[in-house]
Write an enzyme that holds these catalytic residues in place. Structure first.
Site, PDB file in Angstrom:
ATOM      1  N   ASP A 197       0.873  -1.176   0.000  1.00  0.00           N
ATOM      2  CA  ASP A 197       0.000   0.000   0.000  1.00  0.00           C
ATOM      3  C   ASP A 197       0.908   1.222   0.000  1.00  0.00           C
ATOM      4  OD1 ASP A 197      -2.252   1.652   0.186  1.00  0.00           O
ATOM      5  OD2 ASP A 197      -2.181   1.643   2.371  1.00  0.00           O
ATOM      6  N   GLU A 231      -1.419  -1.380  -4.798  1.00  0.00           N
ATOM      7  CA  GLU A 231      -2.670  -0.666  -5.009  1.00  0.00           C
ATOM      8  C   GLU A 231      -2.458   0.478  -5.986  1.00  0.00           C
ATOM      9  OE1 GLU A 231      -6.229   0.101  -2.113  1.00  0.00           O
ATOM     10  OE2 GLU A 231      -4.706   1.635  -1.782  1.00  0.00           O
ATOM     11  N   ASP A 240      -2.209   1.123   7.138  1.00  0.00           N
ATOM     12  CA  ASP A 240      -1.345   0.878   5.983  1.00  0.00           C
ATOM     13  C   ASP A 240      -0.994  -0.602   5.854  1.00  0.00           C
ATOM     14  OD1 ASP A 240      -1.037   3.725   5.240  1.00  0.00           O
ATOM     15  OD2 ASP A 240      -0.050   3.827   7.192  1.00  0.00           O
TER      16      ASP A 240
END
Length: 170
Positions: free
Chosen positions: A11, A71, A143
Site C-alpha cells: 500500500d 494498489e 497501511d
C-alpha cells in the site's frame, strides 16, 4: 496440490508504505508478516524515496515473496500530493520488479470487494474481515492492514492475472 505462493501486498504512501505478506495455497491463506516502511517527513523528497526503497528492499530480501501486488493510485484534488504519491507508488512497483517479481496492480475498489464483498467500505470493515480470513494476522495500523488486503485480492485474482500476462507475452 503444489507449493504455497508467497505474496507481498504493498500500500504505497510517501509517509508510510504498508506491506503485508501471505502464503496462498489453493483456497487457503496464511498470514506471514506485515508492517510499515516510514520515511522522514523532514527529509528531501529524494531521501524519502530512498528510505522507502531501502525499507521495501529489506522486506523483500528477508521474506522472499514470489509475487507482488500494489494498489493503484487514486487522483485527489491536490496535484502535488497526487504526484508525490505517484512517486512513492513507483518505488513500490520498482523494488519487487527489480527483485524479479511480477507486479500486479489493483484498484482500491477491487481490493475492498475481494476482502469485504463490496467495492465501498470502511477501514474498520477491512480490519474485521482480515481477522476472519486470517485469525493470526497482526497489523500495526491501516497501511499494513490495507497491504494485507491487497495481497488477499491478488491471491483471489492471480490466475486471471497470469493468463493475461501469458497472452500478452505470447
Amino acid at each position: 496440490m503444489g507449493e504455497a505462493i508467497r505474496i507481498i501486498g504493498i500500500d504505497p504512501g510517501l509517509r508510510r508504505t504498508g506491506w503485508g505478506i501471505i502464503d496462498s495455497l489453493g483456497n487457503s491463506l496464511r498470514f506471514i508478516a506485515s508492517g510499515t516502511v516510514r520515511s522522514d517527513d523532514k527529509a528531501s523528497l529524494a531521501t524519502r524515496l530512498c528510505q522507502l526503497h531501502d525499507g521495501l528492499a529489506e522486506v523483500l530480501h528477508r521474506e522472499m515473496p514470489h509475487e507482488a501486488a500494489v494498489e493503484q493510485t487514486f487522483v485527489n484534488k491536490d496535484a502535488t500530493a497526487t504526484l508525490k504519491l505517484g512517486q512513492a507508488r513507483g518505488i513500490a512497483m520498482l523494488v519487487p520488479a527489480r527483485a524479479g517479481l511480477v507486479v500486479a496492480e489493483y484498484a482500491p475498489n477491487a481490493v475492498k470487494k475481494a476482502v469485504i464483498g463490496v467495492g465501498h467500505g470502511e477501514k474498520k470493515q477491512i480490519h474485521m474481515m482480515l481477522k476472519v480470513l486470517m485469525p493470526k494476522a497482526v497489523f500495526s495500523g491501516d497501511d499494513a492492514a490495507d497491504a494485507l488486503a491487497i495481497a488477499i485480492c491478488h491471491a483471489h485474482h492471480r490466475q486471471s492475472v497470469a493468463y493475461r500476462l501469458a497472452a500478452l507475452a505470447g
